[in-house]
Design a protein around this motif. Structure first.
Motif, PDB file in Angstrom:
ATOM      1  N   GLU A  59       0.781  -1.056   0.080  1.00  0.00           N
ATOM      2  CA  GLU A  59       0.030  -0.054  -0.189  1.00  0.00           C
ATOM      3  C   GLU A  59       0.802   1.266  -0.116  1.00  0.00           C
ATOM      4  N   ASN A  60       2.045   1.173   0.705  1.00  0.00           N
ATOM      5  CA  ASN A  60       2.954   2.300   0.685  1.00  0.00           C
ATOM      6  C   ASN A  60       3.519   2.541  -0.699  1.00  0.00           C
ATOM      7  N   GLU A  61       3.724   1.440  -1.637  1.00  0.00           N
ATOM      8  CA  GLU A  61       4.321   1.644  -2.748  1.00  0.00           C
ATOM      9  C   GLU A  61       3.348   2.332  -3.756  1.00  0.00           C
ATOM     10  N   ARG A  62       2.084   1.599  -3.725  1.00  0.00           N
ATOM     11  CA  ARG A  62       1.023   2.416  -4.307  1.00  0.00           C
ATOM     12  C   ARG A  62       1.023   3.656  -4.060  1.00  0.00           C
ATOM     13  N   ILE A  63       0.981   4.204  -3.010  1.00  0.00           N
ATOM     14  CA  ILE A  63       0.850   5.925  -2.583  1.00  0.00           C
ATOM     15  C   ILE A  63       1.866   6.576  -3.482  1.00  0.00           C
ATOM     16  N   LEU A 117      17.996  10.232   0.600  1.00  0.00           N
ATOM     17  CA  LEU A 117      18.194  10.975   1.679  1.00  0.00           C
ATOM     18  C   LEU A 117      18.224  12.333   1.366  1.00  0.00           C
ATOM     19  N   GLY A 118      18.287  13.156   2.599  1.00  0.00           N
ATOM     20  CA  GLY A 118      18.221  14.687   2.172  1.00  0.00           C
ATOM     21  C   GLY A 118      17.629  15.623   3.503  1.00  0.00           C
ATOM     22  N   LEU A 119      16.838  14.852   4.367  1.00  0.00           N
ATOM     23  CA  LEU A 119      16.543  15.661   5.223  1.00  0.00           C
ATOM     24  C   LEU A 119      17.470  15.419   6.535  1.00  0.00           C
ATOM     25  N   GLN A 120      17.831  16.850   7.164  1.00  0.00           N
ATOM     26  CA  GLN A 120      18.716  16.834   8.124  1.00  0.00           C
ATOM     27  C   GLN A 120      17.953  17.608   9.395  1.00  0.00           C
ATOM     28  N   ILE A 121      18.308  17.310  10.719  1.00  0.00           N
ATOM     29  CA  ILE A 121      17.682  18.163  11.788  1.00  0.00           C
ATOM     30  C   ILE A 121      19.032  18.662  12.193  1.00  0.00           C
ATOM     31  N   LEU A 122      18.480  19.813  13.139  1.00  0.00           N
ATOM     32  CA  LEU A 122      19.433  20.680  13.978  1.00  0.00           C
ATOM     33  C   LEU A 122      19.205  20.013  15.394  1.00  0.00           C
ATOM     34  N   SER A 123      20.451  19.255  15.595  1.00  0.00           N
ATOM     35  CA  SER A 123      20.577  18.436  16.896  1.00  0.00           C
ATOM     36  C   SER A 123      20.721  19.447  18.194  1.00  0.00           C
ATOM     37  N   PRO A 124      20.333  18.854  19.115  1.00  0.00           N
ATOM     38  CA  PRO A 124      20.563  19.865  20.329  1.00  0.00           C
ATOM     39  C   PRO A 124      21.907  20.310  20.763  1.00  0.00           C
ATOM     40  N   ASP A 125      22.974  19.697  20.043  1.00  0.00           N
ATOM     41  CA  ASP A 125      24.388  20.146  20.128  1.00  0.00           C
ATOM     42  C   ASP A 125      24.709  21.029  19.029  1.00  0.00           C
ATOM     43  N   GLY A 126      23.660  21.644  18.228  1.00  0.00           N
ATOM     44  CA  GLY A 126      23.899  22.601  17.184  1.00  0.00           C
ATOM     45  C   GLY A 126      24.430  21.716  15.960  1.00  0.00           C
ATOM     46  N   LYS A 127      24.549  20.488  16.108  1.00  0.00           N
ATOM     47  CA  LYS A 127      25.066  20.086  14.491  1.00  0.00           C
ATOM     48  C   LYS A 127      23.954  19.548  13.676  1.00  0.00           C
ATOM     49  N   TRP A 128      24.197  19.599  12.448  1.00  0.00           N
ATOM     50  CA  TRP A 128      22.975  19.095  11.512  1.00  0.00           C
ATOM     51  C   TRP A 128      23.291  17.659  11.366  1.00  0.00           C
ATOM     52  N   ARG A 129      22.351  16.782  11.540  1.00  0.00           N
ATOM     53  CA  ARG A 129      22.351  15.326  11.354  1.00  0.00           C
ATOM     54  C   ARG A 129      21.336  14.722  10.470  1.00  0.00           C
ATOM     55  N   TRP A 130      21.723  13.631   9.728  1.00  0.00           N
ATOM     56  CA  TRP A 130      20.659  13.164   8.480  1.00  0.00           C
ATOM     57  C   TRP A 130      19.816  12.163   9.276  1.00  0.00           C
ATOM     58  N   VAL A 131      18.567  12.188   8.688  1.00  0.00           N
ATOM     59  CA  VAL A 131      17.416  11.085   9.066  1.00  0.00           C
ATOM     60  C   VAL A 131      17.542  10.021   8.216  1.00  0.00           C
ATOM     61  N   LYS A 132      17.698   9.056   8.807  1.00  0.00           N
ATOM     62  CA  LYS A 132      17.903   7.576   8.006  1.00  0.00           C
ATOM     63  C   LYS A 132      16.549   7.054   7.655  1.00  0.00           C
ATOM     64  N   HIS A 133      16.757   6.506   6.433  1.00  0.00           N
ATOM     65  CA  HIS A 133      15.448   6.023   5.833  1.00  0.00           C
ATOM     66  C   HIS A 133      15.278   4.445   6.497  1.00  0.00           C
ATOM     67  N   ILE A 134      14.064   4.286   7.046  1.00  0.00           N
ATOM     68  CA  ILE A 134      13.659   3.131   7.572  1.00  0.00           C
ATOM     69  C   ILE A 134      12.364   2.611   6.616  1.00  0.00           C
ATOM     70  N   GLU A 135      12.337   1.314   6.053  1.00  0.00           N
ATOM     71  CA  GLU A 135      11.509   1.075   5.223  1.00  0.00           C
ATOM     72  C   GLU A 135       9.887   0.938   5.881  1.00  0.00           C
ATOM     73  N   ASN A 136       9.051   1.640   5.285  1.00  0.00           N
ATOM     74  CA  ASN A 136       7.602   1.802   5.852  1.00  0.00           C
ATOM     75  C   ASN A 136       7.310   2.257   6.949  1.00  0.00           C
ATOM     76  N   ALA A 137       8.364   3.047   7.310  1.00  0.00           N
ATOM     77  CA  ALA A 137       8.210   3.910   8.783  1.00  0.00           C
ATOM     78  C   ALA A 137       7.814   5.130   8.321  1.00  0.00           C
ATOM     79  N   ILE A 138       7.345   5.877   9.282  1.00  0.00           N
ATOM     80  CA  ILE A 138       6.922   7.302   9.397  1.00  0.00           C
ATOM     81  C   ILE A 138       7.748   8.153  10.172  1.00  0.00           C
ATOM     82  N   ILE A 139       8.298   9.229   9.611  1.00  0.00           N
ATOM     83  CA  ILE A 139       9.083  10.019  10.220  1.00  0.00           C
ATOM     84  C   ILE A 139       8.016  11.181  10.877  1.00  0.00           C
TER      85      ILE A 139
END
Length: 364
Positions: free
Chosen positions: A69-73, A229-251
Protein backbone atom coordinates in the motif's frame (compact mmCIF):
# COMPACT_ATOMS: atom_id res chain seq x y z
CA UNK A 1 -6.81 1.67 1.22
CA UNK A 2 -6.52 0.57 -2.46
CA UNK A 3 -9.07 -2.00 -3.63
CA UNK A 4 -8.28 -4.92 -5.93
CA UNK A 5 -9.28 -2.83 -8.97
CA UNK A 6 -7.57 0.53 -9.12
CA UNK A 7 -6.71 2.97 -11.93
CA UNK A 8 -3.41 2.25 -13.66
CA UNK A 9 -0.63 4.77 -13.00
CA UNK A 10 3.05 4.77 -13.99
CA UNK A 11 5.22 2.78 -11.60
CA UNK A 12 7.64 4.91 -9.61
CA UNK A 13 11.03 3.24 -9.28
CA UNK A 14 12.78 4.54 -6.14
CA UNK A 15 16.52 5.00 -5.88
CA UNK A 16 18.63 2.34 -4.14
CA UNK A 17 19.22 3.12 -0.45
CA UNK A 18 22.38 5.09 0.24
CA UNK A 19 25.45 3.23 1.48
CA UNK A 20 27.36 6.40 2.42
CA UNK A 21 28.71 6.59 6.01
CA UNK A 22 26.67 9.51 7.33
CA UNK A 23 26.21 11.11 10.71
CA UNK A 24 22.65 10.03 11.52
CA UNK A 25 20.39 11.46 14.20
CA UNK A 26 19.57 9.01 16.98
CA UNK A 27 15.76 8.97 16.83
CA UNK A 28 13.40 6.88 18.93
CA UNK A 29 11.36 4.19 17.16
CA UNK A 30 7.77 4.18 18.44
CA UNK A 31 5.79 0.98 17.87
CA UNK A 32 2.20 2.18 17.57
CA UNK A 33 0.83 -1.36 17.88
CA UNK A 34 1.91 -1.36 21.54
CA UNK A 35 -0.87 1.13 22.30
CA UNK A 36 -3.22 -1.85 22.37
CA UNK A 37 -1.25 -3.83 24.96
CA UNK A 38 -1.67 -3.70 28.75
CA UNK A 39 0.31 -0.74 30.01
CA UNK A 40 1.45 -0.02 26.47
CA UNK A 41 -0.31 3.33 26.16
CA UNK A 42 1.36 4.80 29.25
CA UNK A 43 4.77 3.46 28.16
CA UNK A 44 4.37 4.89 24.67
CA UNK A 45 3.24 8.25 26.05
CA UNK A 46 6.45 8.51 28.07
CA UNK A 47 8.56 7.45 25.08
CA UNK A 48 6.89 10.01 22.81
CA UNK A 49 7.15 12.77 25.43
CA UNK A 50 10.87 12.15 25.82
CA UNK A 51 11.44 12.01 22.06
CA UNK A 52 9.50 15.17 21.25
CA UNK A 53 10.73 17.19 24.22
CA UNK A 54 14.38 16.31 23.64
CA UNK A 55 14.70 16.20 19.83
CA UNK A 56 11.25 16.80 18.31
CA UNK A 57 11.42 13.87 15.87
CA UNK A 58 10.79 10.13 16.08
CA UNK A 59 9.92 7.17 13.85
CA UNK A 60 6.50 5.51 13.99
CA UNK A 61 6.26 1.86 12.91
CA UNK A 62 3.58 -0.85 12.89
CA UNK A 63 0.96 1.73 11.97
CA UNK A 64 -1.18 -0.60 9.87
CA UNK A 65 -0.24 0.33 6.29
CA UNK A 66 1.39 -2.48 4.34
CA UNK A 67 4.52 -2.06 2.24
CA UNK A 68 2.49 -2.74 -0.93
CA UNK A 69 0.00 0.00 0.00
CA UNK A 70 2.92 2.31 0.74
CA UNK A 71 4.38 1.67 -2.72
CA UNK A 72 1.01 2.30 -4.37
CA UNK A 73 0.74 5.69 -2.66
CA UNK A 74 4.23 6.58 -3.89
CA UNK A 75 3.12 5.73 -7.45
CA UNK A 76 0.11 8.02 -6.97
CA UNK A 77 2.33 10.74 -5.49
CA UNK A 78 4.24 11.05 -8.77
CA UNK A 79 1.12 11.51 -10.91
CA UNK A 80 0.81 15.30 -10.33
CA UNK A 81 4.32 15.64 -11.74
CA UNK A 82 4.61 12.99 -14.47
CA UNK A 83 1.04 12.98 -15.82
CA UNK A 84 -0.03 16.64 -15.75
CA UNK A 85 1.24 19.08 -18.37
CA UNK A 86 2.71 22.41 -17.33
CA UNK A 87 -0.17 24.35 -18.93
CA UNK A 88 -2.74 22.42 -16.88
CA UNK A 89 -0.75 22.93 -13.68
CA UNK A 90 -1.21 26.68 -14.07
CA UNK A 91 -4.97 26.20 -13.62
CA UNK A 92 -4.45 24.59 -10.21
CA UNK A 93 -1.87 26.85 -8.59
CA UNK A 94 -2.05 27.39 -4.84
CA UNK A 95 -2.69 30.97 -3.74
CA UNK A 96 0.31 31.03 -1.45
CA UNK A 97 1.10 34.71 -1.18
CA UNK A 98 -2.39 36.24 -1.04
CA UNK A 99 -4.32 33.56 0.86
CA UNK A 100 -1.51 31.84 2.77
CA UNK A 101 -2.67 28.48 1.48
CA UNK A 102 -0.74 25.63 -0.13
CA UNK A 103 -3.84 23.92 -1.59
CA UNK A 104 -2.90 23.09 -5.20
CA UNK A 105 0.46 23.35 -6.93
CA UNK A 106 3.59 25.05 -5.75
CA UNK A 107 5.82 25.01 -8.84
CA UNK A 108 9.59 25.16 -9.09
CA UNK A 109 11.58 28.40 -8.77
CA UNK A 110 9.06 30.19 -6.54
CA UNK A 111 11.29 30.45 -3.47
CA UNK A 112 14.71 31.99 -3.04
CA UNK A 113 17.05 29.64 -1.16
CA UNK A 114 20.24 31.70 -0.90
CA UNK A 115 22.61 33.72 -3.13
CA UNK A 116 19.70 34.37 -5.56
CA UNK A 117 19.33 30.64 -6.23
CA UNK A 118 15.74 29.49 -6.75
CA UNK A 119 14.33 26.24 -5.47
CA UNK A 120 13.85 23.13 -7.61
CA UNK A 121 11.01 21.58 -5.63
CA UNK A 122 7.46 21.09 -6.80
CA UNK A 123 4.53 19.96 -4.72
CA UNK A 124 0.84 19.30 -5.00
CA UNK A 125 -1.30 19.67 -1.89
CA UNK A 126 -4.76 18.25 -1.23
CA UNK A 127 -6.90 19.33 1.72
CA UNK A 128 -8.26 16.65 4.05
CA UNK A 129 -11.57 17.42 2.35
CA UNK A 130 -10.60 16.28 -1.16
CA UNK A 131 -13.69 17.99 -2.62
CA UNK A 132 -12.66 21.42 -1.35
CA UNK A 133 -10.96 22.28 -4.65
CA UNK A 134 -10.95 20.94 -8.19
CA UNK A 135 -8.03 18.75 -9.28
CA UNK A 136 -6.20 18.02 -12.55
CA UNK A 137 -7.77 15.41 -14.79
CA UNK A 138 -5.11 12.76 -14.12
CA UNK A 139 -5.68 12.98 -10.35
CA UNK A 140 -9.49 12.75 -10.33
CA UNK A 141 -9.74 8.94 -10.75
CA UNK A 142 -7.30 8.56 -7.83
CA UNK A 143 -9.28 10.69 -5.37
CA UNK A 144 -10.99 7.72 -3.65
CA UNK A 145 -7.57 6.22 -2.83
CA UNK A 146 -6.16 9.59 -1.80
CA UNK A 147 -9.19 10.22 0.42
CA UNK A 148 -8.76 6.80 2.06
CA UNK A 149 -5.05 7.50 2.63
CA UNK A 150 -5.81 10.92 4.14
CA UNK A 151 -8.32 9.35 6.52
CA UNK A 152 -5.81 6.63 7.42
CA UNK A 153 -3.22 9.29 8.29
CA UNK A 154 -5.72 11.33 10.28
CA UNK A 155 -7.44 8.60 12.29
CA UNK A 156 -4.87 5.78 12.38
CA UNK A 157 -1.68 7.82 12.74
CA UNK A 158 -2.37 11.38 13.88
CA UNK A 159 -5.11 10.75 16.41
CA UNK A 160 -3.10 8.06 18.24
CA UNK A 161 -0.05 10.34 18.29
CA UNK A 162 -2.12 13.32 19.49
CA UNK A 163 -3.47 11.12 22.29
CA UNK A 164 0.05 10.11 23.28
CA UNK A 165 1.16 13.76 23.30
CA UNK A 166 -1.78 14.68 25.53
CA UNK A 167 -1.07 11.82 27.94
CA UNK A 168 2.57 12.90 28.01
CA UNK A 169 1.35 16.23 29.40
CA UNK A 170 -0.89 14.38 31.90
CA UNK A 171 -3.97 15.75 30.15
CA UNK A 172 -7.09 13.80 29.12
CA UNK A 173 -6.08 11.71 26.13
CA UNK A 174 -8.57 13.36 23.71
CA UNK A 175 -7.42 16.91 24.54
CA UNK A 176 -5.70 17.47 21.19
CA UNK A 177 -8.00 15.21 19.20
CA UNK A 178 -10.80 17.62 20.15
CA UNK A 179 -9.21 20.52 18.22
CA UNK A 180 -8.08 18.41 15.25
CA UNK A 181 -11.51 17.42 13.96
CA UNK A 182 -11.70 15.96 10.48
CA UNK A 183 -15.02 17.65 9.66
CA UNK A 184 -14.05 21.12 10.93
CA UNK A 185 -12.56 23.78 8.67
CA UNK A 186 -8.78 23.70 8.67
CA UNK A 187 -5.69 23.39 6.54
CA UNK A 188 -4.68 19.82 7.35
CA UNK A 189 -3.54 18.31 4.05
CA UNK A 190 -1.59 15.67 2.19
CA UNK A 191 1.44 16.79 0.18
CA UNK A 192 3.08 15.05 -2.75
CA UNK A 193 6.50 16.65 -3.12
CA UNK A 194 9.28 16.18 -5.65
CA UNK A 195 12.79 17.63 -5.49
CA UNK A 196 14.69 17.74 -8.77
CA UNK A 197 18.51 17.62 -9.00
CA UNK A 198 20.24 20.98 -9.36
CA UNK A 199 23.29 22.25 -11.20
CA UNK A 200 26.73 22.08 -9.59
CA UNK A 201 26.85 25.87 -9.66
CA UNK A 202 23.64 26.18 -7.64
CA UNK A 203 24.86 23.56 -5.18
CA UNK A 204 28.04 25.55 -4.59
CA UNK A 205 26.18 28.85 -4.13
CA UNK A 206 23.78 27.41 -1.55
CA UNK A 207 26.26 25.10 0.19
CA UNK A 208 24.10 22.16 -0.98
CA UNK A 209 20.98 23.41 0.85
CA UNK A 210 17.77 22.58 -1.05
CA UNK A 211 15.33 23.93 1.54
CA UNK A 212 16.54 26.19 4.33
CA UNK A 213 16.14 25.14 7.92
CA UNK A 214 12.71 25.82 9.38
CA UNK A 215 10.06 24.58 11.77
CA UNK A 216 6.69 23.27 10.58
CA UNK A 217 3.62 25.43 11.03
CA UNK A 218 1.09 22.97 12.43
CA UNK A 219 0.95 20.55 15.32
CA UNK A 220 2.33 17.26 13.95
CA UNK A 221 3.84 16.27 10.60
CA UNK A 222 4.09 12.75 9.20
CA UNK A 223 6.70 12.11 6.49
CA UNK A 224 6.51 8.67 4.93
CA UNK A 225 10.11 7.49 4.80
CA UNK A 226 11.58 7.02 1.31
CA UNK A 227 15.11 6.04 0.26
CA UNK A 228 16.53 9.30 -1.17
CA UNK A 229 18.14 11.03 1.79
CA UNK A 230 18.29 14.77 2.26
CA UNK A 231 16.39 15.52 5.46
CA UNK A 232 18.57 16.81 8.27
CA UNK A 233 17.64 18.01 11.75
CA UNK A 234 19.44 20.56 13.90
CA UNK A 235 20.44 18.45 16.91
CA UNK A 236 20.48 19.83 20.47
CA UNK A 237 24.29 20.10 20.25
CA UNK A 238 23.97 22.46 17.26
CA UNK A 239 25.04 19.96 14.59
CA UNK A 240 23.05 19.05 11.50
CA UNK A 241 22.43 15.29 11.34
CA UNK A 242 20.86 13.12 8.67
CA UNK A 243 17.57 11.28 9.14
CA UNK A 244 17.96 7.65 8.11
CA UNK A 245 15.47 5.84 5.87
CA UNK A 246 13.54 3.00 7.48
CA UNK A 247 11.29 1.06 5.13
CA UNK A 248 7.56 1.68 5.69
CA UNK A 249 8.24 3.88 8.71
CA UNK A 250 6.81 7.34 9.32
CA UNK A 251 9.11 10.18 10.37
CA UNK A 252 7.08 12.25 12.84
CA UNK A 253 7.86 15.72 14.13
CA UNK A 254 6.18 18.42 16.18
CA UNK A 255 5.45 21.83 14.73
CA UNK A 256 4.91 25.37 16.01
CA UNK A 257 1.34 24.80 17.17
CA UNK A 258 2.32 21.86 19.38
CA UNK A 259 5.17 23.87 20.87
CA UNK A 260 2.70 26.65 21.71
CA UNK A 261 0.12 24.22 23.15
CA UNK A 262 2.74 22.55 25.34
CA UNK A 263 4.24 25.73 26.73
CA UNK A 264 7.59 24.79 25.17
CA UNK A 265 7.67 21.20 26.44
CA UNK A 266 7.41 19.77 22.93
CA UNK A 267 9.96 21.15 20.51
CA UNK A 268 9.23 22.33 16.98
CA UNK A 269 12.59 21.08 15.77
CA UNK A 270 14.48 22.90 13.04
CA UNK A 271 15.04 20.77 9.94
CA UNK A 272 16.20 21.30 6.38
CA UNK A 273 16.73 19.46 3.10
CA UNK A 274 20.15 19.21 1.48
CA UNK A 275 21.60 17.55 -1.60
CA UNK A 276 21.44 13.75 -1.22
CA UNK A 277 24.66 11.82 -0.57
CA UNK A 278 27.00 11.08 -3.49
CA UNK A 279 25.60 7.64 -4.30
CA UNK A 280 22.13 9.20 -4.77
CA UNK A 281 23.12 12.22 -6.85
CA UNK A 282 20.94 12.63 -9.93
CA UNK A 283 17.86 10.96 -8.44
CA UNK A 284 14.68 12.96 -7.84
CA UNK A 285 13.43 12.91 -4.25
CA UNK A 286 9.72 12.07 -4.14
CA UNK A 287 7.99 12.39 -0.78
CA UNK A 288 4.56 11.95 0.81
CA UNK A 289 3.66 14.13 3.80
CA UNK A 290 0.66 14.64 6.05
CA UNK A 291 0.60 18.06 7.68
CA UNK A 292 -1.80 18.01 10.62
CA UNK A 293 -3.03 21.44 11.73
CA UNK A 294 -5.40 22.36 14.53
CA UNK A 295 -8.83 23.62 13.51
CA UNK A 296 -8.56 27.13 12.06
CA UNK A 297 -10.33 28.84 14.97
CA UNK A 298 -8.09 27.29 17.65
CA UNK A 299 -6.13 29.83 19.68
CA UNK A 300 -2.46 28.90 20.08
CA UNK A 301 -2.23 29.18 23.84
CA UNK A 302 -0.60 26.76 26.30
CA UNK A 303 -2.63 24.13 28.10
CA UNK A 304 -1.52 25.65 31.39
CA UNK A 305 -3.59 23.14 33.37
CA UNK A 306 -1.10 20.42 32.41
CA UNK A 307 0.63 19.20 35.60
CA UNK A 308 3.78 18.60 33.57
CA UNK A 309 4.18 22.15 32.33
CA UNK A 310 3.11 23.50 35.72
CA UNK A 311 6.07 21.67 37.20
CA UNK A 312 8.51 22.81 34.54
CA UNK A 313 7.09 26.31 34.09
CA UNK A 314 5.13 27.58 31.10
CA UNK A 315 7.20 29.20 28.35
CA UNK A 316 4.84 31.45 26.39
CA UNK A 317 5.62 32.89 22.96
CA UNK A 318 2.58 35.19 23.20
CA UNK A 319 0.48 36.64 25.95
CA UNK A 320 -2.74 34.63 25.91
CA UNK A 321 -4.89 37.62 24.97
CA UNK A 322 -2.63 38.34 22.02
CA UNK A 323 -2.20 34.77 20.79
CA UNK A 324 -3.15 34.17 17.15
CA UNK A 325 -5.54 31.55 15.92
CA UNK A 326 -4.17 28.69 13.85
CA UNK A 327 -5.58 30.35 10.74
CA UNK A 328 -3.70 33.58 11.47
CA UNK A 329 -0.44 31.78 12.19
CA UNK A 330 -0.42 29.51 9.14
CA UNK A 331 -1.46 32.32 6.78
CA UNK A 332 1.30 34.56 8.11
CA UNK A 333 3.99 31.92 7.83
CA UNK A 334 2.86 30.42 4.53
CA UNK A 335 2.57 33.74 2.72
CA UNK A 336 6.05 34.82 3.85
CA UNK A 337 8.24 31.73 3.35
CA UNK A 338 10.73 32.21 0.53
CA UNK A 339 8.78 35.15 -0.89
CA UNK A 340 9.97 38.11 1.18
CA UNK A 341 13.34 39.71 1.55
CA UNK A 342 14.78 38.46 4.81
CA UNK A 343 17.12 40.18 7.22
CA UNK A 344 20.29 38.18 7.77
CA UNK A 345 21.57 38.13 11.32
CA UNK A 346 24.48 35.77 10.75
CA UNK A 347 25.68 32.96 8.50
CA UNK A 348 23.03 30.60 9.80
CA UNK A 349 19.97 32.63 10.70
CA UNK A 350 17.59 34.86 8.79
CA UNK A 351 14.48 36.22 10.40
CA UNK A 352 11.50 38.51 9.98
CA UNK A 353 8.40 39.28 12.02
CA UNK A 354 5.23 37.75 10.68
CA UNK A 355 2.52 37.19 13.31
CA UNK A 356 1.87 39.19 16.47
CA UNK A 357 5.49 40.30 16.74
CA UNK A 358 6.92 36.75 16.70
CA UNK A 359 9.87 36.19 14.36
CA UNK A 360 10.17 33.11 12.19
CA UNK A 361 13.77 32.01 11.75
CA UNK A 362 15.23 30.23 8.75
CA UNK A 363 18.56 28.47 8.95
CA UNK A 364 21.03 28.29 6.09
Amino acid sequence: MPSLTVPAVPKFIPAPPSQEPLDYADLAIVDLSNANTPGGLAELALQVRNAVSEIGFFYAVNHGLTQAENERILDIADVPFNSVKDEEKQTYLANIKDQGSYQGYKLRSLWTIDADVRDQVEHYNINKDVTRKEHPKAIRPLLPEIDAFIRFNHFNVMHPILRLLALGMELPEDTFVANHQFSVKGETYIRFMKYYPRSEDDEAKTKNVWMKGHTDIGSVTALWSQPVLGLQILSPDGKWRWVKHIENAIIVNAGDAMEFFSGGLYKATIHRVVQPPKDQHGYPRLGVFYFCHPDDNTKLVPYAESPVIQRMGVRRRFEDDNAPTMEMWRKGRTSAYGLKELHKTGERVEEHDIVNGIAAKYYI
